[in-house]
Motif scaffolding. Sequence first.
Motif, short mmCIF file in Angstrom:
data_model
loop_
_atom_site.label_atom_id
_atom_site.label_comp_id
_atom_site.label_asym_id
_atom_site.label_seq_id
_atom_site.Cartn_x
_atom_site.Cartn_y
_atom_site.Cartn_z
N ALA B 198 -0.46 -5.83 -9.41
CA ALA B 198 0.81 -5.24 -9.87
C ALA B 198 0.89 -3.77 -9.49
O ALA B 198 1.96 -3.29 -9.07
CB ALA B 198 0.93 -5.41 -11.37
N ALA B 199 -0.23 -3.05 -9.63
CA ALA B 199 -0.23 -1.62 -9.29
C ALA B 199 0.08 -1.42 -7.81
O ALA B 199 0.86 -0.52 -7.44
CB ALA B 199 -1.58 -1.01 -9.64
N TYR B 200 -0.50 -2.27 -6.97
CA TYR B 200 -0.27 -2.16 -5.52
C TYR B 200 1.20 -2.39 -5.18
O TYR B 200 1.79 -1.69 -4.37
CB TYR B 200 -1.16 -3.16 -4.78
CG TYR B 200 -0.84 -3.28 -3.31
CD1 TYR B 200 -1.04 -2.20 -2.45
CD2 TYR B 200 -0.30 -4.46 -2.79
CE1 TYR B 200 -0.72 -2.31 -1.11
CE2 TYR B 200 0.02 -4.58 -1.46
CZ TYR B 200 -0.19 -3.49 -0.61
OH TYR B 200 0.13 -3.59 0.71
N ARG B 201 1.81 -3.38 -5.83
CA ARG B 201 3.18 -3.75 -5.46
C ARG B 201 4.25 -2.93 -6.18
O ARG B 201 5.32 -2.70 -5.63
CB ARG B 201 3.42 -5.23 -5.77
CG ARG B 201 2.50 -6.07 -4.96
CD ARG B 201 2.81 -7.52 -4.88
NE ARG B 201 1.61 -8.19 -4.39
CZ ARG B 201 1.16 -8.08 -3.16
NH1 ARG B 201 1.80 -7.35 -2.27
NH2 ARG B 201 0.06 -8.70 -2.80
N PHE B 203 3.78 0.19 -8.18
CA PHE B 203 3.61 1.63 -8.39
C PHE B 203 4.01 2.39 -7.13
O PHE B 203 3.17 2.91 -6.42
CB PHE B 203 2.14 1.91 -8.74
CG PHE B 203 1.99 2.70 -10.02
CD1 PHE B 203 2.98 3.56 -10.46
CD2 PHE B 203 0.82 2.59 -10.77
CE1 PHE B 203 2.83 4.27 -11.62
CE2 PHE B 203 0.66 3.30 -11.93
CZ PHE B 203 1.67 4.14 -12.36
N ARG B 204 5.29 2.43 -6.84
CA ARG B 204 5.76 3.03 -5.58
C ARG B 204 6.60 4.28 -5.87
O ARG B 204 7.27 4.37 -6.89
CB ARG B 204 6.61 2.03 -4.79
CG ARG B 204 5.89 0.74 -4.40
CD ARG B 204 4.98 0.95 -3.22
NE ARG B 204 4.07 -0.18 -3.01
CZ ARG B 204 4.27 -1.14 -2.12
NH1 ARG B 204 5.36 -1.14 -1.37
NH2 ARG B 204 3.38 -2.09 -1.96
N VAL B 205 6.58 5.19 -4.89
CA VAL B 205 7.36 6.43 -5.00
C VAL B 205 8.80 6.11 -4.62
O VAL B 205 9.19 6.21 -3.47
CB VAL B 205 6.78 7.51 -4.07
CG1 VAL B 205 7.51 8.83 -4.25
CG2 VAL B 205 5.32 7.70 -4.35
N ARG B 206 9.60 5.69 -5.61
CA ARG B 206 10.97 5.29 -5.32
C ARG B 206 11.98 6.32 -5.85
O ARG B 206 13.12 6.33 -5.44
CB ARG B 206 11.26 3.92 -5.94
CG ARG B 206 10.47 2.81 -5.26
CD ARG B 206 11.08 1.45 -5.55
NE ARG B 206 10.39 0.43 -4.76
CZ ARG B 206 9.39 -0.30 -5.20
NH1 ARG B 206 8.93 -0.13 -6.42
NH2 ARG B 206 8.82 -1.21 -4.42
N LEU B 214 3.62 8.43 -11.27
CA LEU B 214 2.51 8.08 -10.38
C LEU B 214 1.46 9.20 -10.34
O LEU B 214 0.25 8.94 -10.47
CB LEU B 214 3.06 7.82 -8.97
CG LEU B 214 2.04 7.47 -7.90
CD1 LEU B 214 1.47 6.11 -8.16
CD2 LEU B 214 2.68 7.49 -6.53
N ILE B 218 -2.39 8.90 -11.69
CA ILE B 218 -3.57 9.08 -10.83
C ILE B 218 -4.50 10.16 -11.41
O ILE B 218 -5.72 10.00 -11.42
CB ILE B 218 -3.14 9.40 -9.37
CG1 ILE B 218 -2.57 8.12 -8.76
CG2 ILE B 218 -4.31 9.92 -8.54
CD1 ILE B 218 -2.12 8.19 -7.34
#
Lengths: 320, 299
Positions: B198-201, B203-206, B214, B218
């Motif tokens: 879930a984090a990979y898919r 957690f995006r800079v949108r 984010l 981190i």
Amino acid sequence: MATPQKVPGSLNIPREALFAALFVVCSILVFVSIELPNRVSNNSADLYKVLKEIDKTKPVILQSDWTKSTRGESGAQFDALVRILIRERVKIALMSGADPQAPEVAREAIRRIAVETEKVTGQPYKQWEDWVFIGFFPGIEASLQSFSSNLRNALSANKDSDTAGVKRSVMESPVFAGVNRIEDMGAYIIVTASKTSRIAIERLSGKVTMLGLVTGVMGPETYNYYQSGQLSGLAIGLKGAYDMESMMAYGLNTPDGQGVIKVSNAKVTDPIEGYTGEEFINLANGQKYIVPLHGAIILLITAILLGNIETIRQRRRRNG
Amino acid sequence: MIPWSFESGSTQLKIAIFVTLALGFGLFFALMKTPPRLRPKIAATFTFLAGLLYVGIWLWPTAHGREAGDIPANFTEGVAFWLEDTQSQFQNLSNILTSFLLLMGVFSLVRLHATRVSKKQRDWPFSLVLLICVAIMTFIGYWDWLTVMNMKPEELEAMRDVTNQPFAVWMKDLLFDGLLQTMEAAMFSIIAFYILSAAYRAFRVRSVEATILLASAIIVMLGLLGMAENYWSIMIDNMGGLEDPNALVNNLRLEAITQFIRDNLQTPGLRAIDFGVGVGALAMALRLWLSLERGGSTS
């Protein structure tokens, strides 16, 4: 969750590959026995200080509300805590209030650590004389309210086996000698993977020194009570367990033979001794599991970064 | 002796259990015969009285420094003593009632799966496995309990050596510690795999908000890594942080940043949510206590 379609030339990593990477990283690292450098958190240092300075003539109530589902964190914390209490010869009144499995898990751990400590010190730590199981309380709210009013009344009907195997009221145990009220206890310590710490704080705060050892998930909301002073010390997650083990192994702000202070803290500045010089087990599951935790978190950060690189690349492709 | 408390196995206890059961069934029967319009009022009365006890405990003056055998000096102290003593009885009642919930859960589970097996509904073999496991665990659990209860202290002491364990204890250890607890730990650990995926898919800079989230996530994650904290601190030490403890650069230590996020952003946010939840719970408690909920006797 549906796996996104693979775009030619993209970094889309299949879910199975991520699962495999985590499995491999954690499986390998769990067998790597290295001592990672550590900086002790303020809340863990406070917990250790209170435990070491506790009045040894007074017993503590230990509410254990964890089961093996969180053994990585709670198990390591519980072992470290019980090791300290047994080594300090503090008497324990054990209870549970969340899960019917919790008492069995906690009793097994205390018996195991009592035997382990006896091998080093030669002093047995016996059920009924040194520790007693005061019960499983499914209606924990009403029970703690009753503890708060009159501990002796609240526990008089609860029984445990004495050294002759006869069931007697727990209040007749040497553990409770001189105890009538919750204020007569040395501390109320709660090891939990759920919200039971909050129930205890709401009812007992201000009457007895309270300490918490909680999982990483429960950490942020329990930290509120540490910051407000209602909890005198707090261990959070596996880091909390490793903090405790590090302080047990090297002391806090205590120089070793070469004058080097291995574990220090900016908030708790007094030197507090560890359990060095004897064949005590100090670094245990906290140290064992902190290495795979490092691996898992580094993998998590890497995955997040790779995902974001992919997002930026896609955005650039779209913009031509 | 505490009122209502008798020695295990004594005749008094047996009589007390019999009388309580008879009274319980009697009350149950009487409630069933009560006109439906009266039932909510009876429930509301009991709810109010139960709540009133705790309000009384909260508001009535407490008897400080009370010793065993003390006699109340006046009415106020008499009520304070009574409230204090009644609490332990309420505690027992609450524990027994909550235990019945556990029993009801087991009953409901067994009924559901037994129906599924008897009617050979979809995935019935799984239900059969569950029922067999419940039966075995219950049987072994009670066998172990009875075995340990009837053991002499020297036999219990000898059990420290696992080779001296009776079969029932060995079986309970195998099923409880060896199987159930291990499976529970394995089930829980599966969450880590889903968190990673879930984090990979997700957690995006949108957006700006997502970027702030984010970055703080981190930093907090890095703060959990003692190794990262340590090397980061060495870097700050080399930048002059060690020589001057008041140097501005010391604010850039990883533990200082995580502590700042925790103390000034995370904890106040959670405290605000908790405060709101607390006020809501108080309102809800009042509505329940006074039976003001929709469908309550006074609505």
